[in-house]
Motif scaffolding. Structure first.
Motif: not given
Length: 93
Positions: A5-16
């Motif tokens: 799953q991708p990771q947000c480059g700002l909040c660094e959460r794993t997201v859909q």
């Protein structure tokens, strides 16, 4: 093989899912410049709290964006959330 799953480059959460954010907005000359993948809540919030001119001149890197004073309250909140989608309208600048 399972796809990561991708990771947000700002909040660094794993997201859909993520979308591409131009660190220097296209309207400010960043069409072919560096990009970062952001989750929808972060992408919407970046554009809600910061103008394209501010993004181009003050926050042209992920590190600078993470340190943006105007995003600190938002980042503290979103990092604790499971939310994948938020609705906020771009503020008038």
């Amino acid at each position: 093989m399972a796809r990561a799953q991708p990771q947000c480059g700002l909040c660094e959460r794993t997201v859909q899912a993520t979308s591409r954010h131009h660190l220097v907005p296209r309207e400010e000359g960043g069409r072919y410049g560096p990009t970062v993948d952001l989750c929808q809540p972060c992408h919407s919030s970046v554009h809600r709290f910061l103008t394209n001119r501010e993004l181009a001149r003050q926050y042209p890197t992920v590190e600078a964006l993470r340190a943006a004073e105007g995003l600190q309250t938002y980042l503290s909140w979103i990092r604790k959330q499971r939310v994948e989608c938020i609705t906020n309208r771009r503020g008038r600048h």
